[in-house]
Scaffold this motif. Structure first.
Motif, PDB file in Angstrom:
ATOM      1  N   ARG A 158       0.818  -1.226   0.000  1.00 11.87           N
ATOM      2  CA  ARG A 158       0.000   0.000   0.000  1.00 11.87           C
ATOM      3  C   ARG A 158       0.840   1.259   0.000  1.00 11.87           C
ATOM      4  O   ARG A 158       0.539   2.213  -0.714  1.00 11.87           O
ATOM      5  CB  ARG A 158      -0.947  -0.009   1.215  1.00 11.87           C
ATOM      6  N   ARG A 159       1.882   1.286   0.816  1.00  8.90           N
ATOM      7  CA  ARG A 159       2.705   2.493   0.884  1.00  8.90           C
ATOM      8  C   ARG A 159       3.438   2.723  -0.434  1.00  8.90           C
ATOM      9  O   ARG A 159       3.479   3.843  -0.944  1.00  8.90           O
ATOM     10  CB  ARG A 159       3.711   2.371   2.034  1.00  8.90           C
ATOM     11  N   THR A 160       3.998   1.664  -1.010  1.00  8.66           N
ATOM     12  CA  THR A 160       4.750   1.794  -2.256  1.00  8.66           C
ATOM     13  C   THR A 160       3.851   2.229  -3.402  1.00  8.66           C
ATOM     14  O   THR A 160       4.198   3.124  -4.187  1.00  8.66           O
ATOM     15  CB  THR A 160       5.424   0.458  -2.603  1.00  8.66           C
ATOM     16  N   LEU A 161       2.702   1.594  -3.520  1.00  6.51           N
ATOM     17  CA  LEU A 161       1.818   1.874  -4.652  1.00  6.51           C
ATOM     18  C   LEU A 161       0.962   3.121  -4.443  1.00  6.51           C
ATOM     19  O   LEU A 161       0.375   3.629  -5.401  1.00  6.51           O
ATOM     20  CB  LEU A 161       0.905   0.671  -4.896  1.00  6.51           C
ATOM     21  N   GLY A 162       0.910   3.592  -3.217  1.00  3.58           N
ATOM     22  CA  GLY A 162       0.093   4.775  -2.938  1.00  3.58           C
ATOM     23  C   GLY A 162       0.557   6.020  -3.665  1.00  3.58           C
ATOM     24  O   GLY A 162      -0.203   6.989  -3.804  1.00  3.58           O
ATOM     25  N   ARG A 188     -11.994  -4.289  -2.800  1.00  6.83           N
ATOM     26  CA  ARG A 188     -11.715  -3.217  -1.846  1.00  6.83           C
ATOM     27  C   ARG A 188     -10.272  -2.730  -1.952  1.00  6.83           C
ATOM     28  O   ARG A 188     -10.025  -1.521  -2.036  1.00  6.83           O
ATOM     29  CB  ARG A 188     -11.996  -3.703  -0.428  1.00  6.83           C
ATOM     30  N   VAL A 189      -9.316  -3.655  -1.951  1.00  9.75           N
ATOM     31  CA  VAL A 189      -7.915  -3.219  -1.940  1.00  9.75           C
ATOM     32  C   VAL A 189      -7.520  -2.565  -3.263  1.00  9.75           C
ATOM     33  O   VAL A 189      -6.778  -1.574  -3.274  1.00  9.75           O
ATOM     34  CB  VAL A 189      -6.969  -4.390  -1.594  1.00  9.75           C
ATOM     35  N   THR A 190      -8.026  -3.058  -4.379  1.00  9.49           N
ATOM     36  CA  THR A 190      -7.711  -2.397  -5.650  1.00  9.49           C
ATOM     37  C   THR A 190      -8.386  -1.027  -5.731  1.00  9.49           C
ATOM     38  O   THR A 190      -7.816  -0.090  -6.297  1.00  9.49           O
ATOM     39  CB  THR A 190      -8.110  -3.267  -6.847  1.00  9.49           C
ATOM     40  N   GLY A 191      -9.571  -0.911  -5.153  1.00  4.07           N
ATOM     41  CA  GLY A 191     -10.255   0.384  -5.144  1.00  4.07           C
ATOM     42  C   GLY A 191      -9.556   1.419  -4.290  1.00  4.07           C
ATOM     43  O   GLY A 191      -9.649   2.626  -4.558  1.00  4.07           O
ATOM     44  N   GLU A 192      -8.852   0.964  -3.261  1.00  9.27           N
ATOM     45  CA  GLU A 192      -8.089   1.883  -2.416  1.00  9.27           C
ATOM     46  C   GLU A 192      -6.845   2.421  -3.122  1.00  9.27           C
ATOM     47  O   GLU A 192      -6.411   3.546  -2.862  1.00  9.27           O
ATOM     48  CB  GLU A 192      -7.663   1.164  -1.132  1.00  9.27           C
ATOM     49  N   LEU A 193      -6.283   1.614  -4.009  1.00  5.89           N
ATOM     50  CA  LEU A 193      -4.991   1.954  -4.601  1.00  5.89           C
ATOM     51  C   LEU A 193      -5.076   2.584  -5.986  1.00  5.89           C
ATOM     52  O   LEU A 193      -4.172   3.325  -6.381  1.00  5.89           O
ATOM     53  CB  LEU A 193      -4.116   0.691  -4.695  1.00  5.89           C
ATOM     54  N   PHE A 194      -6.138   2.278  -6.727  1.00  2.00           N
ATOM     55  CA  PHE A 194      -6.208   2.688  -8.130  1.00  2.00           C
ATOM     56  C   PHE A 194      -7.557   3.319  -8.446  1.00  2.00           C
ATOM     57  O   PHE A 194      -8.532   3.132  -7.725  1.00  2.00           O
ATOM     58  CB  PHE A 194      -5.983   1.472  -9.045  1.00  2.00           C
TER      59      PHE A 194
END
Length: 235
Positions: A158-162, A188-194
């Motif tokens: 998350r931190r790297t891709l944020g 959920r996790v893909t929606g948080e990042l992209f």
């Protein structure tokens, strides 16, 4: 996979998501084909190749050396997931690209319960990347192919891709669900990042909001059904 690679890089460059130079992270590097091709064709200066399977890693080392890229490809004999530790890697006896981190040993479409396993070290990308020093500098793309474990990777990155690094990734609902991650958790996790995805294959790339991933679980529900996607974050 040459057409897949060329289509992905043309889209990323044309859309302004990636510029040449810098570093690519090749997660699930297998025998090194993607890292070698991306460097040989001038897309990136360096690659970090993550590959936990011992036989694959041995051949990756050979292929990197044979192509004169030993100084430009950092090899990391670990798997990337959502938590540090060790996990069982189940080994396919017919496809070196289908070794998978095991969540359970229940029978599946390919009799995965019968596969031999080897224990491998597992890290989060957010923890592993800073330890690579110069090799981690200026990461511009993640190329991801870890046989359904991608959602766990996203959780540990998350931190790297944020910061908006795009990701080229296989999307394989059968493998995702077998990895122990639910459809809702992956969405959920893909929606948080992209914010958006590009769907490759079958003609011109198609752009969708990242929320379209949910319906794609139904579209590609068969065990062999998969699609190549590019995940991007637009401001």
């Amino acid at each position: 996979e040459r057409r897949y690679l060329e289509d992905a890089m043309q889209l990323l460059e044309r859309g302004g998501y990636v510029r040449r130079g810098g570093t690519v992270l090749d997660v699930g590097a297998n025998l090194g084909m993607i890292s070698i091709a991306l460097l040989r064709h001038g897309y990136f200066e360096r690659a970090v190749a993550f590959e936990p399977a011992p036989d694959n890693l041995r051949l990756l080392e050979h292929n990197v050396a044979q192509n004169g890229l030993g100084e430009r490809v950092t090899r990391c004999p670990i798997a990337l997931s959502s938590a540090p530790g060790e996990l069982e890697l189940e080994l396919s006896d017919y496809n070196s690209g289908d070794h998978r981190l095991r969540h359970h040993a229940q029978p599946g479409a390919w009799h995965e319960d019968r596969r031999p396993t080897v224990r491998v070290p597992v890290r989060r990308l957010d923890d592993a990347l800073p330890e690579l020093g110069p090799a981690s500098a200026d990461v511009r793309l993640v190329w991801l192919d870890i046989q359904g474990h991608e959602g766990h990777f996203f959780r540990g990155a998350r931190r790297t891709l944020g910061g908006g690094i795009p990701v080229v990734s296989e999307f394989w609902p059968y493998g995702i669900l077998r990895s122990g991650l639910s459809r809702a958790d992956y969405v959920r996790v893909t929606g948080e990042l992209f914010t958006h995805i590009y769907e490759l294959g079958g003609g011109a790339p198609r752009k969708h909001p990242v929320s379209a991933i949910d319906a794609m679980f139904d579209q590609y529900a068969a065990p062999k059904a998969m699609r190549e996607l590019i995940f991007v974050r637009e401001r």
